[in-house]
Structure formats: structure tokens, C-alpha cells
Motif scaffolding. Structure first.
Motif, PDB file in Angstrom:
ATOM      1  N   TYR A  96       7.357   9.459   2.182  1.00 16.87           N
ATOM      2  CA  TYR A  96       7.184  10.843   0.642  1.00 16.87           C
ATOM      3  C   TYR A  96       7.124  10.229  -0.894  1.00 16.87           C
ATOM      4  CZ  TYR A  96      10.448  12.533   4.346  1.00 16.87           C
ATOM      5  OH  TYR A  96      11.056  13.298   5.093  1.00 16.87           O
ATOM      6  N   THR A  97       6.572  10.947  -1.095  1.00 16.58           N
ATOM      7  CA  THR A  97       5.848  10.745  -2.629  1.00 16.58           C
ATOM      8  C   THR A  97       6.721  12.539  -2.933  1.00 16.58           C
ATOM      9  OG1 THR A  97       3.488  11.824  -2.431  1.00 16.58           O
ATOM     10  CG2 THR A  97       4.523   9.500  -1.997  1.00 16.58           C
ATOM     11  N   ALA A  98       6.232  12.019  -4.645  1.00 14.31           N
ATOM     12  CA  ALA A  98       6.611  13.072  -5.331  1.00 14.31           C
ATOM     13  C   ALA A  98       5.618  13.148  -6.341  1.00 14.31           C
ATOM     14  CB  ALA A  98       8.451  13.395  -5.817  1.00 14.31           C
ATOM     15  N   VAL A  99       5.065  14.262  -6.740  1.00 11.41           N
ATOM     16  CA  VAL A  99       4.601  15.162  -8.106  1.00 11.41           C
ATOM     17  C   VAL A  99       4.584  15.433  -8.958  1.00 11.41           C
ATOM     18  CG1 VAL A  99       2.479  16.267  -8.334  1.00 11.41           C
ATOM     19  CG2 VAL A  99       2.321  15.627  -6.457  1.00 11.41           C
ATOM     20  N   LYS A 100       4.648  15.033 -10.563  1.00 15.21           N
ATOM     21  CA  LYS A 100       5.608  15.578 -11.046  1.00 15.21           C
ATOM     22  C   LYS A 100       5.308  16.187 -12.146  1.00 15.21           C
ATOM     23  CE  LYS A 100       6.682  10.965 -12.637  1.00 15.21           C
ATOM     24  NZ  LYS A 100       6.475   9.726 -14.484  1.00 15.21           N
ATOM     25  N   GLY A 101       6.244  17.585 -12.039  1.00 16.35           N
ATOM     26  CA  GLY A 101       5.486  18.723 -12.459  1.00 16.35           C
ATOM     27  C   GLY A 101       4.987  19.241 -14.364  1.00 16.35           C
ATOM     28  N   ILE A 107       0.710  -0.840   0.258  1.00 13.09           N
ATOM     29  CA  ILE A 107      -0.288  -0.085   0.271  1.00 13.09           C
ATOM     30  C   ILE A 107       0.700   1.579  -0.032  1.00 13.09           C
ATOM     31  CG2 ILE A 107      -1.946   1.000   1.023  1.00 13.09           C
ATOM     32  CD1 ILE A 107      -2.638  -1.554   2.806  1.00 13.09           C
ATOM     33  N   GLY A 108       0.377   1.939  -1.352  1.00 15.11           N
ATOM     34  CA  GLY A 108       0.951   2.987  -1.092  1.00 15.11           C
ATOM     35  C   GLY A 108       0.506   4.200  -1.063  1.00 15.11           C
ATOM     36  N   GLY A 109       0.765   5.939  -1.294  1.00 12.71           N
ATOM     37  CA  GLY A 109       0.150   7.380  -1.467  1.00 12.71           C
ATOM     38  C   GLY A 109      -0.403   6.954  -2.633  1.00 12.71           C
ATOM     39  N   ASP A 110      -1.142   8.319  -3.380  1.00 14.19           N
ATOM     40  CA  ASP A 110      -1.839   8.323  -4.154  1.00 14.19           C
ATOM     41  C   ASP A 110      -0.640   8.990  -5.460  1.00 14.19           C
ATOM     42  OD1 ASP A 110      -4.405   8.293  -3.389  1.00 14.19           O
ATOM     43  OD2 ASP A 110      -4.257  10.656  -2.560  1.00 14.19           O
ATOM     44  N   ASN A 111       0.673   9.252  -5.176  1.00 13.91           N
ATOM     45  CA  ASN A 111       1.839   9.209  -5.517  1.00 13.91           C
ATOM     46  C   ASN A 111       2.709   8.799  -5.688  1.00 13.91           C
ATOM     47  OD1 ASN A 111       0.306  12.998  -6.528  1.00 13.91           O
ATOM     48  ND2 ASN A 111       0.193  12.805  -4.406  1.00 13.91           N
ATOM     49  N   THR A 112       3.724   9.029  -6.643  1.00 17.06           N
ATOM     50  CA  THR A 112       4.925   7.973  -6.081  1.00 17.06           C
ATOM     51  C   THR A 112       5.879   8.527  -5.678  1.00 17.06           C
ATOM     52  OG1 THR A 112       5.318   8.886  -9.397  1.00 17.06           O
ATOM     53  CG2 THR A 112       7.043   7.438  -8.060  1.00 17.06           C
ATOM     54  N   SER A 113       5.997   7.057  -4.551  1.00 20.28           N
ATOM     55  CA  SER A 113       6.456   6.974  -3.628  1.00 20.28           C
ATOM     56  C   SER A 113       8.441   7.136  -4.145  1.00 20.28           C
ATOM     57  CB  SER A 113       6.595   5.589  -3.602  1.00 20.28           C
ATOM     58  OG  SER A 113       7.773   5.494  -2.164  1.00 20.28           O
ATOM     59  N   VAL A 114       8.995   8.064  -3.521  1.00 22.05           N
ATOM     60  CA  VAL A 114      10.438   8.556  -3.508  1.00 22.05           C
ATOM     61  C   VAL A 114      11.380   7.653  -2.414  1.00 22.05           C
ATOM     62  CG1 VAL A 114      10.202  10.281  -4.908  1.00 22.05           C
ATOM     63  CG2 VAL A 114      10.208  10.579  -2.144  1.00 22.05           C
ATOM     64  N   PRO A 147      -2.638  14.587   1.773  1.00 22.30           N
ATOM     65  CA  PRO A 147      -1.691  15.341   1.586  1.00 22.30           C
ATOM     66  C   PRO A 147      -0.731  16.069   1.728  1.00 22.30           C
ATOM     67  CG  PRO A 147      -3.328  15.519  -0.341  1.00 22.30           C
ATOM     68  CD  PRO A 147      -3.375  14.538   1.263  1.00 22.30           C
ATOM     69  N   ILE A 148       0.509  16.171   2.015  1.00 20.85           N
ATOM     70  CA  ILE A 148       1.415  17.172   3.502  1.00 20.85           C
ATOM     71  C   ILE A 148       1.903  18.164   2.384  1.00 20.85           C
ATOM     72  CG2 ILE A 148       2.016  18.221   5.598  1.00 20.85           C
ATOM     73  CD1 ILE A 148       0.541  14.922   6.719  1.00 20.85           C
ATOM     74  N   PRO A 149       2.396  19.235   2.336  1.00 25.92           N
ATOM     75  CA  PRO A 149       2.915  19.969   1.070  1.00 25.92           C
ATOM     76  C   PRO A 149       4.668  19.973   2.075  1.00 25.92           C
ATOM     77  CG  PRO A 149       1.349  20.890   1.195  1.00 25.92           C
ATOM     78  CD  PRO A 149       0.671  19.690   2.354  1.00 25.92           C
ATOM     79  N   SER A 150       5.265  19.433   1.130  1.00 20.14           N
ATOM     80  CA  SER A 150       6.843  19.095   2.009  1.00 20.14           C
ATOM     81  C   SER A 150       8.329  19.363   1.094  1.00 20.14           C
ATOM     82  CB  SER A 150       7.029  18.043   2.803  1.00 20.14           C
ATOM     83  OG  SER A 150       6.565  17.170   1.979  1.00 20.14           O
ATOM     84  N   GLY A 193       3.747  21.358 -17.846  1.00 19.20           N
ATOM     85  CA  GLY A 193       3.530  22.161 -17.903  1.00 19.20           C
ATOM     86  C   GLY A 193       4.614  23.277 -17.518  1.00 19.20           C
ATOM     87  N   THR A 194       3.629  24.648 -16.807  1.00 20.44           N
ATOM     88  CA  THR A 194       4.216  25.307 -15.747  1.00 20.44           C
ATOM     89  C   THR A 194       3.571  25.341 -14.898  1.00 20.44           C
ATOM     90  OG1 THR A 194       2.019  26.615 -15.937  1.00 20.44           O
ATOM     91  CG2 THR A 194       3.250  27.218 -17.797  1.00 20.44           C
ATOM     92  N   THR A 195       3.254  23.966 -14.140  1.00 17.81           N
ATOM     93  CA  THR A 195       3.197  23.650 -12.512  1.00 17.81           C
ATOM     94  C   THR A 195       4.441  23.305 -12.562  1.00 17.81           C
ATOM     95  OG1 THR A 195       0.740  23.622 -12.965  1.00 17.81           O
ATOM     96  CG2 THR A 195       2.120  22.306 -11.589  1.00 17.81           C
ATOM     97  N   ALA A 196       4.941  23.449 -11.504  1.00 19.56           N
ATOM     98  CA  ALA A 196       6.161  22.924 -11.115  1.00 19.56           C
ATOM     99  C   ALA A 196       6.422  21.503 -10.122  1.00 19.56           C
ATOM    100  CB  ALA A 196       6.804  23.990 -10.168  1.00 19.56           C
ATOM    101  N   ALA A 197       7.373  20.720 -10.584  1.00 17.40           N
ATOM    102  CA  ALA A 197       7.076  19.657  -9.672  1.00 17.40           C
ATOM    103  C   ALA A 197       7.730  19.650  -8.075  1.00 17.40           C
ATOM    104  CB  ALA A 197       8.257  18.509 -10.256  1.00 17.40           C
ATOM    105  N   ARG A 198       6.514  19.097  -7.548  1.00 19.45           N
ATOM    106  CA  ARG A 198       6.461  19.283  -6.030  1.00 19.45           C
ATOM    107  C   ARG A 198       6.652  18.099  -5.190  1.00 19.45           C
ATOM    108  NH1 ARG A 198       1.161  19.757  -3.748  1.00 19.45           N
ATOM    109  NH2 ARG A 198      -0.105  19.088  -5.146  1.00 19.45           N
ATOM    110  N   ASN A 199       7.531  17.767  -3.570  1.00 20.64           N
ATOM    111  CA  ASN A 199       7.770  16.825  -2.991  1.00 20.64           C
ATOM    112  C   ASN A 199       6.483  16.788  -1.434  1.00 20.64           C
ATOM    113  OD1 ASN A 199       9.563  16.202  -3.885  1.00 20.64           O
ATOM    114  ND2 ASN A 199      10.997  17.413  -2.729  1.00 20.64           N
ATOM    115  N   LEU A 200       5.582  15.758  -1.274  1.00 22.63           N
ATOM    116  CA  LEU A 200       4.469  15.551  -0.197  1.00 22.63           C
ATOM    117  C   LEU A 200       5.081  14.211   0.419  1.00 22.63           C
ATOM    118  CD1 LEU A 200       2.268  15.453  -3.370  1.00 22.63           C
ATOM    119  CD2 LEU A 200       2.362  17.177  -1.596  1.00 22.63           C
TER     120      LEU A 200
END
Length: 369
Positions: free
Chosen positions: A100-105, A67-74, A132-135, A107-114
Motif C-alpha cells: 500500500y502506498t499513497a500519493v500526496k495531494g 525495496i518499496g514502491g514508487d510512492n510513500t508506503s503507508v 500502480p493500482i488505484p485503490s 494544488g487542485t490534485t487530490a491525494a490518493r491511495n494506491l
């Protein structure tokens, strides 16, 4: 058949659990570093690592889910996380883990860690939700863990940041960037509030809203806090300036010192009123509410060998000595079973989760008495 609490385990019929369970949890001498990174609920073992939470049926040794999160685990699946937490969330027994997961960037939306706080139905292993907790400042190399739950709030630690997360509204309720939480007890998140990267003070914050409840006057360094019981925590550190050791058992809600020179490596709460802790050459049992010492085994020439605590349940202490596994009466300190077949790190009425001393694999040994 259930024996609760059990005193004997059938190691000959033990089920070998998948390789990698509790990877990195034990040192070369066989001692455990931190807590065993799993929680047992009925037949299901929930094992944390930095990538996902693995669910294993202890009757068969088969992996039921990852079981993981909604986004790609890092995070890495080869690195054990701290123990997941079992809590009642809105009437549902729920296993909580942080990843820890990551949202890929795009277009103009930057990648971010969660950080994602994931909730799983303990009875069915069904993933219920992820918060999700922005981090962006957090690193996947920093330890991330659910330190504990109080009421409807989970308290998370990620590096030097602490978050309080409302589990019913599923959002961050508060955060503190300089507070490293170690335990949650009696409605209070207890840890070290840092003035700089080295120095800090032992402090308690309300788990519900993050407001300061108390702060110790002494500056300390190399400090840590661990849970002992629903109302008590243990503190270990050094006085800033002199370097003198500072080891205490204290009341979580007030910060009041109950006992000094409380030197422990491992503590276990039996769920019904007793906490048992062990250090290098000592085992001590205390009343879980007051911290009053019930008994101790110390290197005083009494002829008794200290027990290295692995677990406690309903009045029994499980552990091992130089003579092998043993089960001890947690209230009196008397031996209850000198040949239990295993020294489980997790136990219920049906099974004990232990480590085979010859193969070093994690095993599930059926309870037989």
C-alpha cells in the motif's frame, strides 16, 4: 556444496537473521499463522512486510536491500505480509510483492491511495518495475497479497477486492469487487464470491481475463481457500444456515470435489508431484495431480506421531513432531532422517530457513547432507 534435497542441517553453524523477520507470523504456542512470509532464491531471502520487501543474504545474515514502491508506503514494517511470489516474467525469475502506498495531494490534485505491485529480479535483488493500482477504497489495514501467477497474469487480493494484473503490459487486466481470492492454480483464481459481507459461494475465475469458470451451489461463511499444488486447492468453511463444517480438496479448474473432510492447517508442494498437508493431529500426502491419497498419519492408535509440515522439496517432507524435527519420504511416509537439525520453512540445496526453538529467532542453517 549442494545437497538437493538436503536431509541434515548444521544448526550449530546457523546464521541468525535480522530481528523482526517473520514478525507476527507465529502464535504463542509456536505455531505458524498462515504462510512463512518469505521466498528463498539461491542465497537471497526475500521477506515481505506491509511497508517494503527486505532482501537478506542468508550466508551472512546481512540485509542487502529494502525495496518499496514508487510512492510513500503507508504500511507497517512490523507487520508481516503474506509470502511474496516467485514467477517467471518474460524469461526473468522475478519476485513479486504488493504494497500500500499513497500519493500526496498537490494544488487542485487530490491525494490518493494506491496498491503497487513491485517486481524484483530474483538473482540480483534489483527492482525492475512497479505497477500502480488505484485503490482509494482500500485500507492499509486490509490484507494485501499476490495470491499467485498464471501465465503472464498476477492475481492480487486486497480486502474484498481481487485484481488480475498483466505483468507484460503492466496494467490491470480485470478486477472483481466481491471476490476474495485464496489461491491460483491450473489457470484459475479460486476463492469466495460474496453475496453479502457474511455469505458467499466457492468460485473459480479465469486468471487471464477474470471470467467466471465455475461457482459452487452451496452458500458458505467463514470460508477460506489455500493452495495445495499446481492443480489442487483446499477449502475450509461452514455451511450457511446449518453451520456444518465444509472441508474439501478440489480441482481448481473445475471446482470438482476430490476429497471431503480434508482438514488441514498447512500444505506444502514438493515441486515434483507430491503435496503434503497437516492438521492438528493428522498428516496426509496426496498425488499433486489427482489428489489420490498416498499415505496418512492419523490418531488411530498406530503408534506414529503426526508431522507438523513446514516444507517439502523433491520427494521429501520437512517438519516436526513432539520428538523434534524430522525428514520424511513424501511418497511413502517413511522416516528418512530423525535428527535433521532443523525443521525448515524454506529450503534449497544449500540452506534451510528455520526457527530456533530456544530463542525463537529465524536462522539460516547450512545443509550438510
Amino acid at each position: 556444496m549442494s545437497f538437493d534435497p538436503p536431509t541434515r542441517f548444521d544448526s550449530a553453524s546457523a546464521v541468525i537473521l535480522p530481528e523482526g523477520v517473520a514478525s507476527g507470523t507465529f502464535n504463542l504456542a509456536g505455531g505458524m499463522v498462515g504462510q512463512f512470509p518469505a521466498v528463498l532464491y539461491g542465497r537471497l531471502l526475500y521477506v515481505g512486510n506491509l511497508k517494503e520487501m527486505t532482501v537478506i543474504d542468508v550466508r551472512t545474515g546481512r540485509t542487502e536491500a529494502a525495496i518499496g514502491g514508487d510512492n510513500t508506503s503507508v504500511g507497517s514494517a512490523r507487520r508481516a505480509a503474506e509470502r511474496p511470489v516467485l514467477a517467471d516474467v518474460g524469461g526473468t525469475p522475478t519476485v513479486l510483492t504488493a504494497l500500500y502506498t499513497a500519493v500526496k495531494g498537490s494544488g487542485t490534485t487530490a491525494a490518493r491511495n494506491l496498491i503497487e505491485l513491485v517486481g524484483v529480479d530474483a538473482a540480483t535483488a534489483e527492482r525492475l518495475w512497479s505497477i500502480p493500482i488505484p485503490s482509494d477504497d482500500a485500507s492499509p489495514e486490509d490484507p494485501v497479497a499476490v495470491a499467485g501467477v498464471s501465465g503472464g497474469t498476477a492475481v492480487l487480493r486486497a480486502g474484498t477486492m481481487t485484481y488480475g494484473v498483466d505483468l507484460l503490459q503492466r496494467k490491470v487486466a480485470w478486477q472483481n469487487p466481491n471476490f476474495v481470492v485464496g489461491a491460483v492454480a491450473d489457470g484459475t483464481a479460486v476463492g469466495v464470491l460474496h453475496d453479502d459481507p457474511v455469505r458467499g459461494r466457492l468460485s473459480g475465475f479465469s486468471a487471464a481475463d477474470g471470467k467466471l469458470a465455475w461457482r459452487d451451489r452451496a452458500d458458505v461463511y467463514a470460508a477460506s481457500v489455500r493452495p495445495v499444488s499446481p492443480t489442487l486447492v483446499a477449502f475450509h468453511g461452514n455451511a450457511y444456515g446449518s453451520g456444518a463444517p465444509d472441508d474439501r480438496l478440489l480441482a481448481a479448474a473445475t471446482g470438482k470435489t476430490v476429497t471431503r473432510e480434508f482438514i488441514t492447517d498447512t500444505c506444502a508442494y514438493d515441486g515434483v508431484g507430491i503435496a503434503v498437508c497437516s492438521g492438528a493431529n493428522e498428516t496426509v500426502s496426496v498425488d499433486a495431480a489427482t489428489g489420490k491419497r498416498l499415505w496418512a498419519i492419523t490418531p488411530d492408535g498406530s503408534g506414529r506421531t503426526a508431522v507438523r509440515v513446514t516444507a517439502a522439496r523433491k520427494g521429501l517432507l520437512y517438519g516436526s513432531t513432539e520428538n523434534g524435527p524430522v525428514v520424511v519420504d513424501a511418497r511413502t511416509g517413511e522416516d528418512r532422517e530423525v535428527d535433521p537439525g532443523a525443521a525448515p520453512y524454506l529450503v534449497n540445496g544449500s540452506v534451510g530457513i528455520a526457527r530456533n526453538p530456544q530463542t525463537y529467532r529465524i536462522i539460516a542453517s547450512p545443509a550438510i547432507a
